[in-house]
Write an enzyme that holds these catalytic residues in place. Structure first.
Site, short mmCIF file in Angstrom:
data_model
loop_
_atom_site.label_atom_id
_atom_site.label_comp_id
_atom_site.label_asym_id
_atom_site.label_seq_id
_atom_site.Cartn_x
_atom_site.Cartn_y
_atom_site.Cartn_z
N LYS A 47 0.86 -1.18 0.00
CA LYS A 47 0.00 0.00 0.00
C LYS A 47 0.90 1.23 0.00
CE LYS A 47 -4.07 -1.99 2.22
NZ LYS A 47 -5.08 -1.87 3.29
N ALA A 68 2.08 -8.99 5.25
CA ALA A 68 2.23 -10.40 4.92
C ALA A 68 0.89 -11.00 4.53
CB ALA A 68 2.82 -11.15 6.10
N LEU A 82 -1.82 -13.99 4.22
CA LEU A 82 -2.21 -15.20 4.94
C LEU A 82 -2.29 -16.36 3.96
CD1 LEU A 82 -4.98 -13.80 7.30
CD2 LEU A 82 -2.59 -14.27 7.84
N ASP A 108 -13.86 2.35 10.01
CA ASP A 108 -14.23 1.62 8.80
C ASP A 108 -14.17 0.11 9.00
OD1 ASP A 108 -14.95 1.47 6.07
OD2 ASP A 108 -12.89 1.12 5.50
N GLU A 118 -13.15 -11.12 9.78
CA GLU A 118 -12.90 -12.44 9.19
C GLU A 118 -12.44 -13.42 10.25
OE1 GLU A 118 -10.63 -12.73 5.66
OE2 GLU A 118 -11.51 -10.96 4.71
N ASP A 124 -7.15 -4.71 7.40
CA ASP A 124 -7.47 -3.41 6.79
C ASP A 124 -7.54 -2.29 7.82
OD1 ASP A 124 -7.62 -4.71 4.35
OD2 ASP A 124 -9.76 -5.10 4.55
#
Length: 569
Positions: free
Chosen positions: A247, A352, A354, A420, A425, A440
């Site tokens: 990013k 990293a 997953l 946000d 997960e 995120d």
């Protein structure tokens, strides 16, 4: 009439006396009474905790966290006395040495050993991961041969990229270390090696991420709010076949998000991803994948190694002769939103990856406290103060640790200022017993001057918190282990330091105090037993130095009643 006045005056005087005796006097006593006049039991209790945490306790001794629970768990007078006495004892003994971070991680709360893990509590086995690795590498080599043949047929010369099979690769060690409790263990030396590899390894391939590719055909550039995020991100592959999500920097560290900008159209910040990983580690959650800062050569490490023609097509040279690129109708569709190197070097975060979904399935579940992603309107939790009562009756929040994990995530997001968090997960293998992935985090650390208290709604509405989380939060308010100082030291190890500006570091301390005050209000209203949930158990006498956070065996993978989506990262 005079009798009625006398009765009213007597009643008011009675309530005033009760308030002074039970509320005001204890506060004054705790604030102004010197340590010499306080109960000496706290120091002994702290010493006992230290001996147990060091692994040298007797078989019948209580685990290190149990002493902290004798007084008010939100930082009341009794427990505060014990902490103050323990700190004085440590200072007088002169045993405090090394960095703040070392002292924090040496504390008993950070040295509770997990029980021996069964196969069902480990995400991947060595054999299946190696087979998966070999298949991926073989497919890569076939694709490279086809690409080379096509280039030769077109009389084009392309560089030959060689990937190597390395069974000792740091990313493999990271994947093998994931269990039902966390993404990695605190003392795992492989994490430092993984960070170093992501920081310096040669990049052999660059591409859009899978979730960006999934947006093709559904992106409408006329929309104000794009289908997903407002950011550029790329998947970079290394010579040992490790992968990292890059990013790039979009704004300077000193730039604060304007007040009029909605959270769902805010720029994402690469330094927020880095800081979130370090904060997650300091809080001992270990639910954020490792992240490190890196300077990337956008020409040599992205443009010249990518095989994606659409990615190639968004590169251009700016009037300042800098190499730039933008997202082609995936998030923002114009060159005004491009990122540029100087002239080729661009700083960013490397996260990293997953394990792939084919080998380690995950499900994405809407956050019960999801925000409204429109310019008007509110969600139910924003208007219903009893919203948590409804959530408590729904699966999977009516049992187990799922709701407590949601509250952990809200505390983490409040500290970073991230509004946000629309989904979370989990790995399906661990079912309801697994932890939540804190993905995120790039929309955190946007406004240091503002504390968004609505992020704490899960905590303030449900009025419950894990004892382990609360104890660590309180520990990070100690003068010698202050959260801002520990974070400053932790972030000094990153190549892009300073990662956070001083106002953002100081905001962490301010927000931590607000979290503890919110817990204190809940305890006053409901009582400590109902608010602070004990998530530790004592171990058998034949294992004196083992402190475990074991909960009941994991049930079969859940079938969530909420809509889910699986994103590959």
């Amino acid at each position: 009439m005079r009798r009625d006045r006398l009765l009213v005056a007597s009643t008011l005087a009675f309530f005033l006396a009760v308030d002074i005796y039970f509320v005001l006097l204890p506060r004054l006593r705790g604030r102004y009474l010197s340590p010499a006049h306080r109960c000496p039991c706290g120091g002994a209790r702290g010493a006992a905790n230290s001996s147990v945490g060091a692994g040298g306790g007797d078989a019948g001794r209580r685990p290190p966290w149990s002493g902290y629970g004798d007084g008010p768990a939100w930082g009341g007078e009794e427990d505060g006395d014990g902490a103050a006495a323990a700190m004085e004892e440590e200072a007088l003994a002169g045993e405090m040495s090394g960095s703040r971070l070392d002292r924090l991680f040496a504390h008993p709360l950070y040295n509770m050993r997990l029980p021996e893990l069964s196969d069902g509590e480990v995400l991947l086995q060595h054999g299946e991961l190696m087979d998966y690795y070999r298949r991926k590498l073989a497919r890569w080599e076939r694709q490279q041969r086809h690409y080379s043949d096509a280039a030769a047929a077109a009389n084009l010369s392309v560089p030959q990229v060689q990937a190597t099979f390395d069974p000792e690769a740091s990313w493999l060690k990271f994947h093998l270390g994931i269990n039902r409790y966390a993404l990695y263990t605190r003392d795992d030396p492989g994490i430092a090696r993984l960070l170093q590899d992501m920081h310096s390894s040669a990049v052999i391939s660059a591409d859009y991420t899978q979730d960006e590719k999934a947006l093709k055909g559904v992106c409408d550039c006329s929309q104000v709010v794009k289908p997903s995020g407002h950011h550029l991100k790329l998947a970079l592959k290394f010579h040992d076949f490790g992968k990292s999500m890059f990013k790039p920097m979009r704004q300077e560290r000193n730039d604060e998000t304007p007040e009029d900008v909605f959270y769902f159209v805010d720029f994402q910040r690469h330094n927020a991803e880095i800081a979130a990983f370090h904060l997650d580690r300091v809080l001992d959650f270990r639910r954020v994948p490792p992240v490190v800062g890196r300077f990337v050569n956008v020409s040599g490490e992205i443009l010249h190694v990518t095989r994606n023609e659409e990615l190639r097509s968004v590169f251009f040279t700016s009037p300042a002769n800098n190499t730039c690129f933008f997202a082609k109708c995936l998030y923002v569709c114009k060159t005004e939103y491009a990122v540029c190197g100087h002239p080729d070097l661009l700083e960013g975060s490397m996260s990293a990856y997953l394990p792939g979904l084919s080998i380690a399935p995950r499900i994405s579940i809407p956050n019960p406290w999801i925000r409204s992603y429109t310019f008007s309107g509110k969600e139910e939790w924003e208007v219903n103060p009893f919203y948590c009562d409804t959530i408590r009756r729904l699966y999977p929040y009516n049992s187990g640790n799922r709701l407590l994990n949601i509250i952990d995530m809200a505390i983490f997001d409040f500290l970073t200022g991230n509004m946000d968090r629309h989904h979370y997960e989990i790995f399906t293998k661990f079912g309801d017993a697994g932890f939540l992935l804190h993905f995120d985090n790039a929309r955190g650390f946007g406004r240091h001057s503002h504390d968004e208290l609505s992020i704490l709604a899960p905590l303030t509405q449900c009025c419950t918190i894990k004892r382990s989380t609360l104890l660590r939060l309180r520990l990070l308010t100690r003068p010698d282990l202050r959260l801002s100082e520990v974070m400053r030291e932790s972030l000094e190890g990153d190549g892009l330091r300073p990662v956070l500006t001083e106002p953002h570091l100081l905001a962490l301390d301010r927000r931590l105090e607000k979290i503890l005050r919110a817990v204190q209000r809940c305890v006053r209203k409901l009582g400590e037993r109902q608010v602070v949930v004990a998530d530790f158990v004592e171990v058998p006498d034949d294992q004196p130095d083992v402190a475990a956070t074991r909960s009941p065996p994991p049930p079969p993978p859940p079938q969530p009643h909420l809509p889910s989506e699986a994103r590959s990262r």
